[in-house]
Scaffold this active site. Structure first.
Site, PDB file in Angstrom:
ATOM      1  N   HIS A 128       0.835  -1.211   0.000  1.00 45.69           N
ATOM      2  CA  HIS A 128       0.000   0.000   0.000  1.00 45.69           C
ATOM      3  C   HIS A 128       0.870   1.261   0.000  1.00 45.69           C
ATOM      4  O   HIS A 128       0.537   2.263   0.634  1.00 45.69           O
ATOM      5  CB  HIS A 128      -0.921  -0.022   1.233  1.00 45.69           C
ATOM      6  N   ARG A 168       1.782   2.583   3.441  1.00 48.25           N
ATOM      7  CA  ARG A 168       0.778   3.357   4.187  1.00 48.25           C
ATOM      8  C   ARG A 168      -0.044   2.499   5.138  1.00 48.25           C
ATOM      9  O   ARG A 168      -0.941   2.999   5.798  1.00 48.25           O
ATOM     10  CB  ARG A 168      -0.160   4.062   3.198  1.00 48.25           C
ATOM     11  N   GLY A 188       6.614   2.316  -4.840  1.00 46.01           N
ATOM     12  CA  GLY A 188       7.951   2.879  -5.023  1.00 46.01           C
ATOM     13  C   GLY A 188       8.519   2.814  -6.425  1.00 46.01           C
ATOM     14  O   GLY A 188       9.674   3.183  -6.630  1.00 46.01           O
ATOM     15  N   PHE A 189       7.751   2.388  -7.414  1.00 51.52           N
ATOM     16  CA  PHE A 189       8.269   2.290  -8.789  1.00 51.52           C
ATOM     17  C   PHE A 189       8.213   3.671  -9.438  1.00 51.52           C
ATOM     18  O   PHE A 189       7.140   4.273  -9.536  1.00 51.52           O
ATOM     19  CB  PHE A 189       7.468   1.260  -9.594  1.00 51.52           C
ATOM     20  N   ARG A 234       1.789   7.769  -6.273  1.00 49.74           N
ATOM     21  CA  ARG A 234       2.007   9.184  -5.960  1.00 49.74           C
ATOM     22  C   ARG A 234       2.452  10.067  -7.131  1.00 49.74           C
ATOM     23  O   ARG A 234       1.914  11.177  -7.289  1.00 49.74           O
ATOM     24  CB  ARG A 234       3.001   9.303  -4.802  1.00 49.74           C
TER      25      ARG A 234
HETATM   26  C1  LIG Z   1      -2.776   9.510  -1.633  1.00 49.76           C
HETATM   27  C2  LIG Z   1      -2.956   8.018  -1.717  1.00 49.76           C
HETATM   28  C3  LIG Z   1      -4.211   7.474  -1.576  1.00 49.76           C
HETATM   29  C4  LIG Z   1      -4.371   6.089  -1.700  1.00 49.76           C
HETATM   30  N1  LIG Z   1      -5.638   5.582  -1.631  1.00 49.76           N
HETATM   31  C5  LIG Z   1      -5.821   4.269  -1.897  1.00 49.76           C
HETATM   32  C6  LIG Z   1      -7.129   3.744  -1.977  1.00 49.76           C
HETATM   33  O1  LIG Z   1      -8.122   4.460  -1.828  1.00 49.76           O
HETATM   34  N2  LIG Z   1      -7.260   2.419  -2.240  1.00 49.76           N
HETATM   35  C7  LIG Z   1      -6.178   1.602  -2.434  1.00 49.76           C
HETATM   36  O2  LIG Z   1      -6.345   0.414  -2.689  1.00 49.76           O
HETATM   37  N3  LIG Z   1      -4.928   2.081  -2.354  1.00 49.76           N
HETATM   38  C8  LIG Z   1      -4.721   3.387  -2.115  1.00 49.76           C
HETATM   39  N4  LIG Z   1      -3.442   3.881  -2.085  1.00 49.76           N
HETATM   40  C9  LIG Z   1      -2.300   2.993  -2.348  1.00 49.76           C
HETATM   41  C10 LIG Z   1      -1.973   2.955  -3.849  1.00 49.76           C
HETATM   42  O3  LIG Z   1      -2.998   2.317  -4.575  1.00 49.76           O
HETATM   43  C11 LIG Z   1      -0.668   2.207  -4.123  1.00 49.76           C
HETATM   44  O4  LIG Z   1      -0.710   0.953  -3.495  1.00 49.76           O
HETATM   45  C12 LIG Z   1       0.577   2.965  -3.674  1.00 49.76           C
HETATM   46  O5  LIG Z   1       0.393   4.360  -3.800  1.00 49.76           O
HETATM   47  C13 LIG Z   1       1.764   2.546  -4.508  1.00 49.76           C
HETATM   48  O6  LIG Z   1       2.889   3.155  -4.047  1.00 49.76           O
HETATM   49  P1  LIG Z   1       3.566   4.468  -4.726  1.00 49.76           P
HETATM   50  O7  LIG Z   1       2.706   5.620  -4.382  1.00 49.76           O
HETATM   51  O8  LIG Z   1       4.903   4.498  -4.051  1.00 49.76           O
HETATM   52  O9  LIG Z   1       3.678   4.234  -6.214  1.00 49.76           O
HETATM   53  C14 LIG Z   1      -3.254   5.253  -1.939  1.00 49.76           C
HETATM   54  C15 LIG Z   1      -1.991   5.821  -2.055  1.00 49.76           C
HETATM   55  C16 LIG Z   1      -1.819   7.190  -1.962  1.00 49.76           C
HETATM   56  C17 LIG Z   1      -0.449   7.770  -2.149  1.00 49.76           C
END
Ligand SMILES: Cc1cc2nc3c(=O)[nH]c(=O)nc-3n(C[C@H](O)[C@H](O)[C@H](O)COP(=O)(O)O)c2cc1C
Length: 390
Positions: free
Chosen positions: A281, A284, A314-315, A336
């Site tokens: 995630h 997070r 992180g990609f 992001r």
């Molecule tokens: C601002 C934000 C909101 C996110 N909200 C969700 C979400 O609503 N549902 C979900 O499955 N993942 C959510 N994620 C996780 C992303 O789908 C994903 O797993 C993650 O951002 C990948 O990592 P990266 O940001 O380093 O590329 C969220 C991530 C961010 C940064």
């Protein structure tokens, strides 16, 4: 495109977004849980792998197309689901979905979003929908009907949020959901006039106070209402039996996001889930959860190379994506950077970010000496060191 010429790589959008967004909003997007261990290990594990190039391959063109669910996508990366996108970028979910549709890549709309899923379904057919579902059959059924009625063909269920993570960093940055009007928040907004006028006030003027449109079968609470505390209670009881039941009912493709254990991937496969996303995630959720790459090879070996395994976290570079594909991933989702690109430059920004990543992948394939993403495999990499932070 000249206004975007200074963005040379995906990473460049982050610094610009930090200047553009109010601190609480940037903090929400950029943040991770607790110590950020998973967040950092998503990047550091990439350094453990190095490419072994091939030369003199007479390769005038390269292909980065990927086959998935009977479709051919233009590249091996897609846009991950992100909640509350329309707070950082004007009409954020639509901006991301449109740019992805135009480029022929995957994009996933989050259910924690502020634009009705029907609107995205109508304007951007082919977008995937990500749901957080409660452990209540009647509500699940009503939500599935709504998602299907809006024309979505791929449903992604995120399973790594049984309870909210410890997002103390959001609190430190001043971000709360619901958003509580305060002098500090007002000052943060006033100090970012482009965002204030171009995103926030423009949204209020043309679309009213944003609501959580898609967490329930009917429209949810507004972003500033005390009822906006996300209804997570019954998610703790969400289990494989719900997935089993959803699989019987959902006619489209079903994807599970947020798996890290090989046995969970096998169970998803056994229940007829069409693909699994290995993910922590974006760092997070559980801090210290391993990065997807740490388990990718083991999972692919168990489920077989025909079964689609996607990864995220992180990609940022073409080379990062080629590493994941070489280790057996079918596709890589990126979060992001696309949010930042939408925030600072709207649809043009997302288009530019997509084209940067596509150009990197094309160049990297040529330098690696491999004609297509589909031909990548473990022969293209060596593992140089072990022991990432976790
Ligand atoms: C601002 C934000 C909101 C996110 N909200 C969700 C979400 O609503 N549902 C979900 O499955 N993942 C959510 N994620 C996780 C992303 O789908 C994903 O797993 C993650 O951002 C990948 O990592 P990266 O940001 O380093 O590329 C969220 C991530 C961010 C940064």
């Amino acid at each position: 495109m000249s206004r975007l010429g200074r963005f040379l790589a995906l990473g460049d959008f982050e610094a610009a977004a930090k200047r553009h967004l109010p601190r609480p909003v940037f903090g929400y997007v950029s943040g991770a849980s607790e110590e950020g261990r998973s967040f950092h290990s998503n990047r550091t594990i990439l350094n453990e792998y190095g490419f072994v190039t091939r030369v003199l391959r007479d390769m005038p063109t390269r292909s980065q197309q990927v086959e998935l669910f009977g479709k051919t996508y233009a590249s091996a990366f897609g846009i991950a689901p992100m909640g509350i996108n329309a707070l950082s970028a004007y009409r954020g979910d639509l901006v991301l979905a449109r740019a992805a549709m135009e480029a022929g890549i995957v994009s996933v709309m989050s259910s924690a979003s502020l634009i009705a899923l029907e609107e995205v379904g109508r304007q951007c057919p082919g977008t995937w929908f990500q749901a957080y579902l409660p452990a209540e059959d009647a509500r699940i059924d009503a939500m599935l009907d709504r998602i299907e009625g809006a024309g979505f063909e791929v449903l992604m269920i995120t399973v790594d949020v049984p309870v909210p993570a410890n997002r103390e960093n959001n609190v430190r940055a001043g971000f709360t959901a619901p958003l509580r009007p305060s002098a500090r928040l007002a000052w943060q907004g006033l100090s970012r006039p482009r965002w204030l006028w171009g995103t926030f006030l423009r949204t209020l003027l043309f679309h009213g106070v944003p609501h959580f449109e898609n967490t329930h079968p009917v429209r949810g609470a507004s972003l500033i209402s005390s009822k906006a505390v996300r209804d997570l209670a019954s998610r703790e009881r969400f289990s494989w039996s719900h997935i089993d039941r959803i699989r019987q009912r959902w006619r489209g493709r079903l994807v599970i996001k947020g798996v890290l254990h090989v046995d969970d991937a096998l169970q998803a496969q056994a229940l007829g889930v069409d693909a699994v996303i290995l993910s922590n995630h974006g760092g997070r959720q559980l801090d210290g959860a391993v990065p997807a790459l740490a388990v990718l090879e083991q999972v692919v070996a168990a489920v077989g190379s025909q079964y689609p395994i996607l990864v995220d976290g992180g990609f940022r570079r073409g080379t990062d994506i080629l590493k994941a594909l070489s280790l057996g991933a079918r596709m890589v989702l990126v979060g992001r950077p696309f949010n930042y690109a939408a925030a600072v430059a709207g649809e043009d920004g997302v288009r530019h970010a997509i084209s940067l990543l596509k150009a990197e992948i094309d160049r990297d394939l040529a330098l690696l000496g491999v004609a297509s993403c589909a031909a990548l495999g473990p022969q293209n990499l060596v593992r140089m060191s072990q022991g990432h932070e976790n």
